[in-house]
Scaffold this motif. Structure first.
Motif, PDB file in Angstrom:
ATOM      1  N   SER A   7       0.920  -1.322  -0.196  1.00  0.00           N
ATOM      2  CA  SER A   7       0.055   0.082   0.037  1.00  0.00           C
ATOM      3  C   SER A   7       0.813   1.210  -0.015  1.00  0.00           C
ATOM      4  O   SER A   7       0.447   2.217  -0.163  1.00  0.00           O
ATOM      5  CB  SER A   7      -1.041   0.056   1.169  1.00  0.00           C
ATOM      6  OG  SER A   7      -0.351   0.272   2.167  1.00  0.00           O
ATOM      7  N   ARG A   8       2.175   1.044   0.297  1.00  0.00           N
ATOM      8  CA  ARG A   8       3.087   2.411   0.132  1.00  0.00           C
ATOM      9  C   ARG A   8       3.056   2.952  -1.289  1.00  0.00           C
ATOM     10  O   ARG A   8       3.024   2.345  -2.296  1.00  0.00           O
ATOM     11  CB  ARG A   8       4.599   1.860   0.328  1.00  0.00           C
ATOM     12  CG  ARG A   8       4.991   1.882   1.752  1.00  0.00           C
ATOM     13  CD  ARG A   8       6.463   1.379   1.501  1.00  0.00           C
ATOM     14  NE  ARG A   8       7.166   0.718   2.802  1.00  0.00           N
ATOM     15  CZ  ARG A   8       7.900   1.585   3.339  1.00  0.00           C
ATOM     16  NH1 ARG A   8       8.508   2.585   3.081  1.00  0.00           N
ATOM     17  NH2 ARG A   8       8.404   1.043   4.601  1.00  0.00           N
ATOM     18  N   PRO A   9       2.772   4.189  -1.045  1.00  0.00           N
ATOM     19  CA  PRO A   9       2.894   4.975  -2.576  1.00  0.00           C
ATOM     20  C   PRO A   9       4.374   4.759  -3.192  1.00  0.00           C
ATOM     21  O   PRO A   9       5.382   4.777  -2.599  1.00  0.00           O
ATOM     22  CB  PRO A   9       2.791   6.400  -2.262  1.00  0.00           C
ATOM     23  CG  PRO A   9       2.698   6.573  -0.575  1.00  0.00           C
ATOM     24  CD  PRO A   9       2.822   5.230  -0.171  1.00  0.00           C
ATOM     25  N   GLN A  10       4.267   4.244  -4.528  1.00  0.00           N
ATOM     26  CA  GLN A  10       5.554   3.885  -5.095  1.00  0.00           C
ATOM     27  C   GLN A  10       6.178   5.126  -5.806  1.00  0.00           C
ATOM     28  O   GLN A  10       5.552   6.079  -6.433  1.00  0.00           O
ATOM     29  CB  GLN A  10       5.434   3.025  -6.494  1.00  0.00           C
ATOM     30  CG  GLN A  10       5.083   1.853  -5.677  1.00  0.00           C
ATOM     31  CD  GLN A  10       6.156   1.009  -4.844  1.00  0.00           C
ATOM     32  OE1 GLN A  10       7.235   0.914  -5.383  1.00  0.00           O
ATOM     33  NE2 GLN A  10       5.784   0.723  -3.760  1.00  0.00           N
ATOM     34  N   LYS A  11       7.509   5.317  -5.320  1.00  0.00           N
ATOM     35  CA  LYS A  11       8.283   6.549  -5.526  1.00  0.00           C
ATOM     36  C   LYS A  11       9.400   6.202  -6.502  1.00  0.00           C
ATOM     37  O   LYS A  11       9.749   4.997  -6.640  1.00  0.00           O
ATOM     38  CB  LYS A  11       8.866   7.327  -4.343  1.00  0.00           C
ATOM     39  CG  LYS A  11       7.770   7.780  -3.438  1.00  0.00           C
ATOM     40  CD  LYS A  11       8.463   8.683  -2.358  1.00  0.00           C
ATOM     41  CE  LYS A  11       8.983   7.840  -1.209  1.00  0.00           C
ATOM     42  NZ  LYS A  11       9.390   8.518   0.006  1.00  0.00           N
ATOM     43  N   GLY A  12       9.877   7.266  -7.313  1.00  0.00           N
ATOM     44  CA  GLY A  12      11.108   6.607  -7.940  1.00  0.00           C
ATOM     45  C   GLY A  12      12.343   6.183  -7.250  1.00  0.00           C
ATOM     46  O   GLY A  12      12.455   6.907  -6.051  1.00  0.00           O
ATOM     47  N   TYR A  13      13.442   6.056  -8.034  1.00  0.00           N
ATOM     48  CA  TYR A  13      14.701   5.950  -7.339  1.00  0.00           C
ATOM     49  C   TYR A  13      15.203   7.033  -6.912  1.00  0.00           C
ATOM     50  O   TYR A  13      16.254   6.710  -6.008  1.00  0.00           O
ATOM     51  CB  TYR A  13      15.484   4.874  -8.201  1.00  0.00           C
ATOM     52  CG  TYR A  13      15.157   3.815  -8.828  1.00  0.00           C
ATOM     53  CD1 TYR A  13      15.456   2.565  -8.008  1.00  0.00           C
ATOM     54  CD2 TYR A  13      14.338   3.347 -10.004  1.00  0.00           C
ATOM     55  CE1 TYR A  13      15.101   1.454  -8.118  1.00  0.00           C
ATOM     56  CE2 TYR A  13      14.216   1.948 -10.073  1.00  0.00           C
ATOM     57  CZ  TYR A  13      14.370   1.001  -9.326  1.00  0.00           C
ATOM     58  OH  TYR A  13      13.961  -0.180  -9.417  1.00  0.00           O
TER      59      TYR A  13
END
Length: 167
Positions: A155-161
């Motif tokens: 459920s964590r918002p996916q962020k970029g590297y």
């Protein structure tokens, strides 16, 4: 002559990179043996469960290794340059990997399981000491496979590297 110097520099880079990962593993492990003394700052890190930011982590790693980064120049320029750059590259990679595991562990594609994140999440005081890599946990028998991907992770918002704390 130039080709030989390049091979020496590349070999020195690789040896320094690998050796730096071994030192990182053992320093982290030793901090767990002496949490009140040498590991007091590390104990606070466990309480907060957050990184300092990539740049501050990097500076800490460099402060801890500068004494072993420079003397190899006494052997030769190619050895010294390769060694220095290998140690520097590992410090940068480790600082990034450490922060990434605290903020976005699903992005640690180079490991089956982000060992440092799992080490914190499950209070694994005797397991998973690697910060940037898990090699040494496998070698020394401290790797503990854990089913870590749960609903919270998904459920964590996916962020970029690059979307993490840098300072």
């Amino acid at each position: 002559m130039v080709e030989q110097a390049m091979v020496i520099a590349i070999a020195s880079f690789m040896i320094a990179f690998i050796l730096a990962s071994l030192v990182e593993y053992w320093v982290h492990r030793i901090m767990h043996w002496y949490p009140q003394g040498a590991g007091a700052r590390h104990l606070d890190h466990h309480r907060r469960n957050e990184g300092q930011g990539v740049v501050w982590e990097f500076l800490d790693y460099i402060k801890g290794t500068i004494l072993v980064m420079v003397p190899m120049f006494l052997v030769s320029l190619p050895v010294g340059l390769g060694w220095f750059l290998g140690a520097l590259a590992f410090a940068a990679f480790s600082a990034y990997a450490h922060q990434l595991q605290h903020e976005n562990p699903l992005k640690c594609f180079w490991m089956k399981m982000p060992v440092h994140y799992v080490h914190h999440k499950y209070g694994q005081w005797n397991h998973n000491f690697g910060l940037a890599v898990d090699w040494w946990d496998h070698v020394f028998g401290t790797y503990k496979a854990t089913d870590w991907i749960d609903e919270m992770e998904l459920s964590r918002p996916q962020k970029g590297y690059t979307e993490l704390r840098w300072f």
